[in-house]
Design a protein around this motif. Sequence first.
Motif, PDB file in Angstrom:
ATOM      1  N   UNK A 211       0.819  -1.208   0.000  1.00  0.00           N
ATOM      2  CA  UNK A 211       0.000   0.000   0.000  1.00  0.00           C
ATOM      3  C   UNK A 211       0.849   1.252   0.000  1.00  0.00           C
ATOM      4  N   UNK A 212       1.908   1.258   0.824  1.00  0.00           N
ATOM      5  CA  UNK A 212       2.794   2.428   0.895  1.00  0.00           C
ATOM      6  C   UNK A 212       3.491   2.663  -0.434  1.00  0.00           C
ATOM      7  N   UNK A 213       3.917   1.596  -1.095  1.00  0.00           N
ATOM      8  CA  UNK A 213       4.590   1.732  -2.396  1.00  0.00           C
ATOM      9  C   UNK A 213       3.629   2.309  -3.436  1.00  0.00           C
ATOM     10  N   UNK A 214       2.405   1.783  -3.465  1.00  0.00           N
ATOM     11  CA  UNK A 214       1.439   2.244  -4.461  1.00  0.00           C
ATOM     12  C   UNK A 214       0.952   3.659  -4.175  1.00  0.00           C
ATOM     13  N   UNK A 215       1.010   4.066  -2.908  1.00  0.00           N
ATOM     14  CA  UNK A 215       0.641   5.447  -2.577  1.00  0.00           C
ATOM     15  C   UNK A 215       1.498   6.439  -3.335  1.00  0.00           C
ATOM     16  N   UNK A 242      -7.566  -1.022   0.593  1.00  0.00           N
ATOM     17  CA  UNK A 242      -7.934  -0.367   1.846  1.00  0.00           C
ATOM     18  C   UNK A 242      -6.739   0.383   2.450  1.00  0.00           C
ATOM     19  N   UNK A 243      -5.544  -0.146   2.223  1.00  0.00           N
ATOM     20  CA  UNK A 243      -4.343   0.482   2.786  1.00  0.00           C
ATOM     21  C   UNK A 243      -3.882   1.683   1.984  1.00  0.00           C
ATOM     22  N   UNK A 244      -4.350   1.792   0.751  1.00  0.00           N
ATOM     23  CA  UNK A 244      -3.936   2.901  -0.108  1.00  0.00           C
ATOM     24  C   UNK A 244      -4.700   4.166   0.265  1.00  0.00           C
ATOM     25  N   UNK A 245      -3.997   5.269   0.291  1.00  0.00           N
ATOM     26  CA  UNK A 245      -4.643   6.566   0.510  1.00  0.00           C
ATOM     27  C   UNK A 245      -4.122   7.527  -0.543  1.00  0.00           C
ATOM     28  N   UNK A 341     -13.139   6.523  10.581  1.00  0.00           N
ATOM     29  CA  UNK A 341     -13.140   5.083  10.835  1.00  0.00           C
ATOM     30  C   UNK A 341     -13.945   4.383   9.759  1.00  0.00           C
ATOM     31  N   UNK A 342     -13.657   3.088   9.585  1.00  0.00           N
ATOM     32  CA  UNK A 342     -14.309   2.308   8.531  1.00  0.00           C
ATOM     33  C   UNK A 342     -15.819   2.309   8.684  1.00  0.00           C
ATOM     34  N   UNK A 343     -16.312   2.159   9.944  1.00  0.00           N
ATOM     35  CA  UNK A 343     -17.754   2.120  10.143  1.00  0.00           C
ATOM     36  C   UNK A 343     -18.394   3.462   9.847  1.00  0.00           C
ATOM     37  N   UNK A 344     -17.683   4.567  10.176  1.00  0.00           N
ATOM     38  CA  UNK A 344     -18.212   5.900   9.849  1.00  0.00           C
ATOM     39  C   UNK A 344     -18.275   6.092   8.340  1.00  0.00           C
TER      40      UNK A 344
END
Length: 350
Positions: A211-215, A242-245, A341-344
């Motif tokens: 995820x960090x690499x693809x960010x 999910x880990x990508x931002x 948060x995921x639920x929010x």
Amino acid sequence: MKAITPLARSGAAARLTRAQKAAIIVRFLINEGAEIALTDLPDGLQARLTTQMGSMRYVDRGTLADVVAEFAQELEGMGLTFPRGVAGALSALGGRISPQTAARLRKEAGVRQYGDPWHQIKEADLSALVPIVERESIEVAAVLLSKLDVSRAADLLGKLRGDLARRITYAVSQTGSVSPEAVDRIGLALAAELHDIPETAFAQGAVERVGAILNFSPAATRDDVLTGLDETDQEFAALVRRAIFTFVHIPDRVKPTDIPRITREVDQAILVTALAGAVTSGLTPASDFILSNMGKRMAEAIREEMQERGRVRLRDAEEAMTAVVNAVRSLEAAGEITYVAADEEEQSHD
């Protein structure tokens, strides 16, 4: 009747041995209600101290005052103390030397790796103890159950299969003849098993690393990699997504109240390029989200600059949007903002 002679007279403290002085100090501190962790001493010293105290009767006030004054003077002159043995040194250096070096030194010295093993076991989560109990013999499980606090032992029994819980409970009645040495060895073995987590070369898991690499990868590269992951392992691909931002995730993952804090971290010219480039790249929702949650005057000024800027090159847009995303990540890592948060996030889409 023959009078009892004190162990020493006032002014005679210099003739006492260090063992006698230690016994006097320990007895004095106990009388004063102090809590002394004598269990931290090696077994030999504990035995010697106990024997010395058993051979003494009483000392007069003058000798007691001399011994206490000498002890206080030694404490005041003490500049630095070192842990006893390799085990103590490893505890003091915990986290400051590599796990590989620490493990090798423990193995070579044959010292306890976890200090008091039963303290570690008593503090462990029950979810970690259940599989250990299920793997171990009934006799070992009975000793473990006996060492736990009553409430935790009851909770642990409640998490076991009925037949296993009954067998362990009955085995507790057979633990009366277990020696302290055996209990100590069992504690060491259980603590080692409890903490037997394989060492890994990477501090983060595969999902976080990918995820960090693809960010930081260009959008085209990121999309191509994710497409390939979908074909190879859909579950892993979902976790990586999910880990990508990235810039597109700002409306879902950033709180509206945090936008002013984020925009203050980005140079206005870069922010204008990022927002204009987002519109050009089809990321209008993210651009609108940022503009609608910043100050009204600033938003109007940026909209005017965006119109003047016109169409933005893809490369310039990606660099500017990356700068905005990096500002978000930096603030989140510093604890100044928090992601939604995921639920929010799920509720916001309902």
